[in-house]
Design an enzyme around this catalytic site. Structure first.
Site, PDB file in Angstrom:
ATOM      1  N   SER A  18       0.848  -1.190   0.000  1.00  0.00           N
ATOM      2  CA  SER A  18       0.000   0.000   0.000  1.00  0.00           C
ATOM      3  C   SER A  18       0.881   1.236   0.000  1.00  0.00           C
ATOM      4  CB  SER A  18      -0.898   0.018   1.237  1.00  0.00           C
ATOM      5  OG  SER A  18      -1.520   1.280   1.402  1.00  0.00           O
ATOM      6  N   TYR A  52      -2.870  -1.387  10.048  1.00  0.00           N
ATOM      7  CA  TYR A  52      -2.848  -1.570   8.599  1.00  0.00           C
ATOM      8  C   TYR A  52      -1.546  -1.038   8.005  1.00  0.00           C
ATOM      9  CZ  TYR A  52      -4.109  -1.135   3.673  1.00  0.00           C
ATOM     10  OH  TYR A  52      -4.116  -1.228   2.301  1.00  0.00           O
TER      11      TYR A  52
END
Length: 250
Positions: free
Chosen positions: A138, A151
Site C-alpha cells: 500500500s 494496517y
C-alpha cells in the site's frame, strides 16, 4: 502480455483488486486458482473467469489451509509459476485504542499470510524455473495515514518482506515484487461509504486523497500486478511499484 498455460494463484480473489487480477490473468490465458476465505465469492469469480479457473477456499493466516491450497493447485495444475499475495483487510485505530486481538488478526492475514503463502509455494515456484511473486502492499507503507496504525504497519512489513525475499531467492530464479495501490474503489470502501451518516462527505474525502481527485479502479491495479508477473518486467525484483494517483507525492 501472454500468460498462456501459466499456473497462477491469486489470494483474496473473491472481490476488489484480487478479483480484477484473477479475471485478467484468465483472459490472458493463465490457469488461475481463485483463492479466497469466502468460498461462495471464489466460486462466483471462477465462473466468471471461465474454464481456465477454479476456486480454492483458504484462510491465508492458517498454515494448514495454505499447505492444502498449495497441494490442491499442484495436483490440479502440476505446479505453480506465479503467486499473487493479495489477501488482506483494513481496520481503524491508533496504537492507543486498537485492541490487541484486532492487531493480531490483521497482522496474521496481511503480513503472516504473505509469509505462509510464499513459504509453501516457493518450492514449486523454484521448480518452475521462472517463479514470480507479486505482493499487494500500500502507498501508506511509505507515507503513513492517520488512524490506521495496524494496517500501515502490516503493509510496511509487506514491502520490507518483498525486498528480503527478492534477495533471498534471486539465485533460485524467483522474482519478488510488490504493488502499492492508493485508495481503490472496492467493496471495502463501498461498505464504509454506505454505512456512513454522511456518505457524500466520506466519498468526497476518499476521492480527494489523490491529486487525480478520484479513487483508483481495481482493474488499474490488476494491470500493474500483471506487468510485475510478466516476462516484460524481467529485470524487476525487489521493486515496490506505487500506483496511487499521485497520493504519495502530496
Amino acid at each position: 502480455m501472454d500468460f498462456t498455460n501459466q499456473r497462477v494463484i491469486v489470494t483474496g480473489a473473491g472481490s476488489g483488486i484480487g478479483k480484477a487480477t484473477a479475471l485478467k490473468f484468465a483472459q490472458l490465458g493463465a490457469l488461475v486458482a481463485i483463492a479466497d476465505v469466502n468460498g461462495d465469492a471464489a466460486k462466483e469469480v471462477a465462473e466468471l473467469a471461465g474454464s481456465n479457473a477454479f476456486a480454492v477456499v483458504v484462510d491465508v493466516s492458517n498454515s494448514a489451509d495454505v499447505q492444502a491450497m498449495a497441494a490442491a493447485v499442484v495436483q490440479r495444475l502440476g505446479g505453480i509459476d506465479v503467486l499473487c499475495n493479495n489477501a488482506g483487510f483494513g481496520s481503524l485505530g491508533t496504537v492507543a485504542d486498537i485492541e490487541e486481538s484486532d492487531w493480531d488478526r490483521l497482522m496474521s492475514v496481511n503480513l503472516k499470510g504473505v509469509f505462509l503463502c510464499s513459504k509453501y509455494c516457493l518450492p514449486e515456484l523454484i521448480k518452475s524455473g521462472d517463479g514470480r511473486i507479486v505482493n499487494t502492499s500500500s502507498y501508506t507503507a511509505a507515507v503513513g495515514i492517520q488512524n490506521r496504525a495496524a494496517y500501515v504497519a502490516s503493509k510496511g512489513g509487506v514491502s520490507a518482506l518483498t525486498r528480503a525475499m527478492a534477495l533471498d531467492h534471486i539465485d533460485e530464479g524467483v522474482r519478488v515484487n510488490a504493488v502499492a495501490p492508493g485508495t481503490i474503489n472496492s467493496p471495502y470502501f463501498d461498505k464504509i461509504v454506505n454505512q456512513s451518516t454522511n456518505s457524500q462527505a466520506v466519498l468526497d474525502e476518499l476521492n480527494g486523497r489523490a491529486p487525480m481527485h478520484r479513487m483508483g479502479r481495481p482493474e488499474e491495479i490488476a494491470e500493474a500486478i500483471l506487468w510485475l508477473a510478466s516476462k516484460e518486467s524481467s529485470f524487476a525484483t525487489g521493486s515496490v511499484l506505487t500506483v496511487d494517483g499521485g497520493t504519495s507525492t502530496w
